[in-house]
Design a protein around this motif. Structure first.
Motif, PDB file in Angstrom:
ATOM      1  N   ILE A  70       0.837  -1.204   0.000  1.00 27.98           N
ATOM      2  CA  ILE A  70       0.000   0.000   0.000  1.00 27.98           C
ATOM      3  C   ILE A  70       0.869   1.249   0.000  1.00 27.98           C
ATOM      4  CG2 ILE A  70      -1.627   1.393   1.341  1.00 27.98           C
ATOM      5  CD1 ILE A  70      -2.875  -1.170   2.355  1.00 27.98           C
ATOM      6  N   ASN A  71       1.847   1.297   0.902  1.00 27.76           N
ATOM      7  CA  ASN A  71       2.676   2.495   1.030  1.00 27.76           C
ATOM      8  C   ASN A  71       3.601   2.684  -0.167  1.00 27.76           C
ATOM      9  OD1 ASN A  71       2.574   4.025   3.880  1.00 27.76           O
ATOM     10  ND2 ASN A  71       1.989   1.892   4.166  1.00 27.76           N
ATOM     11  N   ALA A  72       4.063   1.600  -0.759  1.00 29.68           N
ATOM     12  CA  ALA A  72       4.867   1.721  -1.980  1.00 29.68           C
ATOM     13  C   ALA A  72       4.011   2.309  -3.103  1.00 29.68           C
ATOM     14  CB  ALA A  72       5.415   0.357  -2.381  1.00 29.68           C
ATOM     15  N   TYR A  73       2.753   1.886  -3.157  1.00 29.92           N
ATOM     16  CA  TYR A  73       1.808   2.427  -4.138  1.00 29.92           C
ATOM     17  C   TYR A  73       1.532   3.905  -3.853  1.00 29.92           C
ATOM     18  CZ  TYR A  73      -2.677   3.093  -6.573  1.00 29.92           C
ATOM     19  OH  TYR A  73      -3.698   3.564  -7.368  1.00 29.92           O
ATOM     20  N   TYR A  74       1.363   4.253  -2.564  1.00 32.22           N
ATOM     21  CA  TYR A  74       1.171   5.656  -2.191  1.00 32.22           C
ATOM     22  C   TYR A  74       2.324   6.503  -2.725  1.00 32.22           C
ATOM     23  CZ  TYR A  74      -2.424   4.535   1.312  1.00 32.22           C
ATOM     24  OH  TYR A  74      -3.549   4.131   1.958  1.00 32.22           O
ATOM     25  N   PHE A  75       3.521   5.968  -2.581  1.00 36.78           N
ATOM     26  CA  PHE A  75       4.712   6.700  -3.014  1.00 36.78           C
ATOM     27  C   PHE A  75       4.629   7.012  -4.505  1.00 36.78           C
ATOM     28  CE2 PHE A  75       9.066   7.199  -4.455  1.00 36.78           C
ATOM     29  CZ  PHE A  75       9.648   7.965  -3.448  1.00 36.78           C
ATOM     30  N   SER A  76       4.290   5.999  -5.308  1.00 31.83           N
ATOM     31  CA  SER A  76       4.205   6.202  -6.755  1.00 31.83           C
ATOM     32  C   SER A  76       3.034   7.111  -7.124  1.00 31.83           C
ATOM     33  CB  SER A  76       4.075   4.856  -7.471  1.00 31.83           C
ATOM     34  OG  SER A  76       2.908   4.176  -7.062  1.00 31.83           O
ATOM     35  N   MET A  77       1.898   6.973  -6.412  1.00 31.52           N
ATOM     36  CA  MET A  77       0.744   7.830  -6.666  1.00 31.52           C
ATOM     37  C   MET A  77       1.019   9.274  -6.277  1.00 31.52           C
ATOM     38  SD  MET A  77      -2.089   6.824  -8.151  1.00 31.52           S
ATOM     39  CE  MET A  77      -1.029   6.075  -9.383  1.00 31.52           C
ATOM     40  N   SER A  78       1.887   9.464  -5.275  1.00 30.84           N
ATOM     41  CA  SER A  78       2.248  10.820  -4.861  1.00 30.84           C
ATOM     42  C   SER A  78       3.017  11.533  -5.964  1.00 30.84           C
ATOM     43  CB  SER A  78       3.084  10.780  -3.572  1.00 30.84           C
ATOM     44  OG  SER A  78       2.312  10.313  -2.491  1.00 30.84           O
ATOM     45  N   ILE A  79       3.908  10.794  -6.633  1.00 28.68           N
ATOM     46  CA  ILE A  79       4.642  11.372  -7.761  1.00 28.68           C
ATOM     47  C   ILE A  79       3.666  11.742  -8.887  1.00 28.68           C
ATOM     48  CG2 ILE A  79       6.417  10.961  -9.492  1.00 28.68           C
ATOM     49  CD1 ILE A  79       7.488  11.116  -6.653  1.00 28.68           C
ATOM     50  N   TYR A  80       2.752  10.829  -9.173  1.00 32.72           N
ATOM     51  CA  TYR A  80       1.735  11.063 -10.215  1.00 32.72           C
ATOM     52  C   TYR A  80       0.828  12.234  -9.833  1.00 32.72           C
ATOM     53  CZ  TYR A  80      -2.463  10.168 -13.050  1.00 32.72           C
ATOM     54  OH  TYR A  80      -3.543  10.288 -13.905  1.00 32.72           O
ATOM     55  N   GLY A  81       0.382  12.252  -8.581  1.00 30.46           N
ATOM     56  CA  GLY A  81      -0.499  13.321  -8.116  1.00 30.46           C
ATOM     57  C   GLY A  81       0.173  14.682  -8.137  1.00 30.46           C
ATOM     58  N   TRP A  82       1.446  14.702  -7.793  1.00 32.74           N
ATOM     59  CA  TRP A  82       2.204  15.959  -7.814  1.00 32.74           C
ATOM     60  C   TRP A  82       2.204  16.526  -9.224  1.00 32.74           C
ATOM     61  CZ3 TRP A  82       7.195  16.304  -4.408  1.00 32.74           C
ATOM     62  CH2 TRP A  82       7.527  17.641  -4.218  1.00 32.74           C
ATOM     63  N   TYR A  83       2.336  15.652 -10.214  1.00 27.65           N
ATOM     64  CA  TYR A  83       2.304  16.087 -11.611  1.00 27.65           C
ATOM     65  C   TYR A  83       0.918  16.613 -11.996  1.00 27.65           C
ATOM     66  CZ  TYR A  83       1.565  15.573 -16.630  1.00 27.65           C
ATOM     67  OH  TYR A  83       1.187  15.787 -17.923  1.00 27.65           O
TER      68      TYR A  83
END
Length: 212
Positions: A70-83
Motif C-alpha cells: 500500500i505504502n509503496a503504491y502511495y509513493f508512486s501515486m504521490s509522484i503522479y499526483g504531484w504532476y
C-alpha cells in the motif's frame, strides 16, 4: 489508567528505538499530508512522499507485506499526483477539484478488482494467509488504491474511500501493535469528513494558487 499505559508501551517493549522514532515521524508527516490534502495544498505531496518512504521501511521490518505494498503504491501515486496537481489547464489556473466521470468510475472498479487479485496472488506466493488480518488487509489495500488514484486526480470521491479505509484501519493497526499508527487513523477519519466538506465547497472552482 496505569493498565492502559502499561498495555500501550508493552507493544513497543522489544521494538528498536529507531523504529519507534521513525513511526512517530512518519505519523506526524502523514497527518500533515492529510491536512494539506484537506486544504487543497500542494505540500500534501512532499510530506506524503517522505511519510510513505518511512513506512515502507517500518512495514518491511514488521513483515507486513500488504501494508508495505500500500505504502509503496502511495509513493508512486504521490509522484503522479504531484504532476496532476501542478498541471495547468490554462495560462493561470491549475487542475481544479471535480467529481468522477463515468469513465473514471469504471477505472476505479477496475483498480479495486485488480488490486484484490494482485494482493491475493502476492499472499499466495509468500504464504501470508496466516491470520484474519490478511483478508482485511486485502480489502483495505483495494480501497486505498482507489482512494489514492482519485486523490491524485483531485476527485471529490477520494474522501469517501479514504473514510471507509481509515475506519477499518483503526482497530486493525491496534491489533498489529502499531499503536501510534492506529491513533493516526483516528485523526484521518476526522480529516476525511472535513476534507470532503471542504472540497465539496470548492468543486470546479479555478485555482490560481497551490499553497492555500
Amino acid at each position: 489508567m496505569s493498565l492502559i499505559f502499561d498495555w500501550f508501551f508493552q507493544q513497543y517493549l522489544d521494538v528498536p528505538t529507531h523504529i519507534i522514532i521513525l513511526e512517530i515521524v512518519g505519523v506526524v508527516l502523514g497527518l500533515l499530508s492529510a491536512w494539506f490534502s484537506k486544504q487543497d495544498n500542494i505540500l500534501i505531496y512532499p510530506t506524503g512522499i517522505i511519510s510513505t518512504a518511512i513506512f515502507v521501511y517500518i512495514l518491511a521490518y514488521y513483515g507486513l507485506l500488504g501494508d508495505l505494498v500500500i505504502n509503496a503504491y502511495y509513493f508512486s501515486m504521490s509522484i503522479y499526483g504531484w504532476y496532476i496537481w501542478t498541471r495547468k489547464v490554462d495560462a493561470e489556473h491549475y487542475t481544479p477539484i471535480t467529481t468522477t466521470t463515468s469513465k473514471e468510475k469504471k477505472i476505479s472498479i477496475l483498480i479495486f478488482v485488480s488490486t484484490l487479485l494482485f494482493i491475493y496472488i502476492i499472499y499466495e506466493i509468500f504464504d501470508k494467509w496466516t491470520s484474519w488480518t490478511a483478508y482485511v488487509d486485502t480489502l483495505t489495500t483495494a480501497i486505498f488504491f482507489v482512494a489514492m488514484w482519485l486523490l491524485a486526480r483531485k476527485k471529490l470521491e477520494n474522501w469517501l474511500f479514504l473514510l471507509v479505509g481509515n475506519v477499518i484501519s483503526i482497530p486493525l493497526y491496534f491489533y498489529k501493535g502499531l499503536i501510534f499508527t492506529s491513533f493516526q487513523f483516528i485523526l484521518f477519519v476526522i480529516i476525511s469528513v472535513y476534507g470532503y466538506r471542504a472540497w465539496r465547497k470548492n468543486l470546479n472552482i479555478p485555482e490560481k494558487s497551490l499553497l492555500n
